[in-house]
Motif scaffolding. Sequence first.
Motif, PDB file in Angstrom:
ATOM      1  N   GLN A  48       0.820  -1.211   0.000  1.00 18.55           N
ATOM      2  CA  GLN A  48       0.000   0.000   0.000  1.00 18.55           C
ATOM      3  C   GLN A  48       0.855   1.263   0.000  1.00 18.55           C
ATOM      4  OE1 GLN A  48      -3.537   0.145  -0.269  1.00 18.55           O
ATOM      5  NE2 GLN A  48      -3.006  -1.955  -0.892  1.00 18.55           N
ATOM      6  N   THR A  50       0.826   5.097   0.721  1.00 14.53           N
ATOM      7  CA  THR A  50       0.013   6.042   1.475  1.00 14.53           C
ATOM      8  C   THR A  50       0.805   7.275   1.880  1.00 14.53           C
ATOM      9  OG1 THR A  50       0.589   5.036   3.610  1.00 14.53           O
ATOM     10  CG2 THR A  50      -1.328   4.127   2.460  1.00 14.53           C
ATOM     11  N   TRP A 124      -5.680  -7.884  -1.242  1.00 12.51           N
ATOM     12  CA  TRP A 124      -5.847  -6.608  -1.946  1.00 12.51           C
ATOM     13  C   TRP A 124      -4.935  -6.569  -3.168  1.00 12.51           C
ATOM     14  CZ3 TRP A 124      -5.225  -3.059   2.975  1.00 12.51           C
ATOM     15  CH2 TRP A 124      -6.322  -3.278   3.822  1.00 12.51           C
TER      16      TRP A 124
END
Length: 344
Positions: A48, A50, A124
Amino acid sequence: MANILEKAQRHNTPTKELDWSHPLLTIRCIVYNHEAYIRDCLEGFVMQETTFPFEVIVHDDASTDNSAAIIREYAEKYQHIIKPIIQTENQYQKPGHGHMNVDINNAMAESSRYLAFCEGDDYWIDPTKIQQQVEWFEAHLDYTMVWHDSYILDYRNGTKTTFNRSEINTTIGLKEIIMGGGGFCPSPSLMVRKDLYLNRPKEVTEQFVGDYPNQIYFALMGKTYYIAKPMSVYRLYTPGSWNSTARYNEVEGFFQNLKGIQKILQDLNRWSNFKYDKWFQSKFYRDLYKYYSLIPNYKKMKEYYWKANTSRIKSIPTFYWTIRAYFSICIKTINFLQKKTVDS
């Protein structure tokens, strides 16, 4: 895949810009005998990208395979993100799931404002998933849940489809979530406000399943936003999973499930002071209609089809299709009775 892993390596080297000791988001991951899938799941977390720190609480419920060892491997490599809880006794099978939820809640950082969910056999696939969801939350304080489309990967045959609840990003309301049932919102897509989650009433927490009452609860507490992009994979019918053991297509299995759903609907209808009574009632009648179609009992099918749909008749086209379907059931009933008379 190589590019994704390279991005994960680059992103998840601790930087001075992010204070990983004060995460904004907590990800909850429940694992039990997911050795064959857990690497995909953990890679989905660490890739991820971020602008904020986040943490992943990975709870292994005394797996008997190699799941715990894989979790420890990732926890060592990504110490600033992966926070493992390795149980020595299975908690899920104990009354109230033992101290599983208490352990996870106690492990969550006080600084986190949002919760995301992904079980160990799901994963994911978009590195911007949680960034998109948090950005929406930060800009829209009246929203309580942000979710998105997801692929459904059928373990039995390898086919992949999508949930596809809308063609565009949109707000989806309480009615759709009640009527959609527990499988309406993909569980690995969900992100919610943590304070609301920790203050859920017993009408939500004391049910035979978690996804459906949680989704209704968050829709009762505010708005839900749907992102029309598949950013996760929901594995269906993996060995030992809940959906592989539920017997929806068998009459007895469906009936047992129906009793649990009835309790959810009744409890949350009462908790919300019957403000949305017609939607809760309509959902329950639809489920009863489906149950009696499995038997089949055409008399009961007529009764519950009509009860489920009368609240929806607000226009001439809706009225037309409701009446047409109702008389179709009547014709089936007549044919069934005639055949029964001939056979006897």
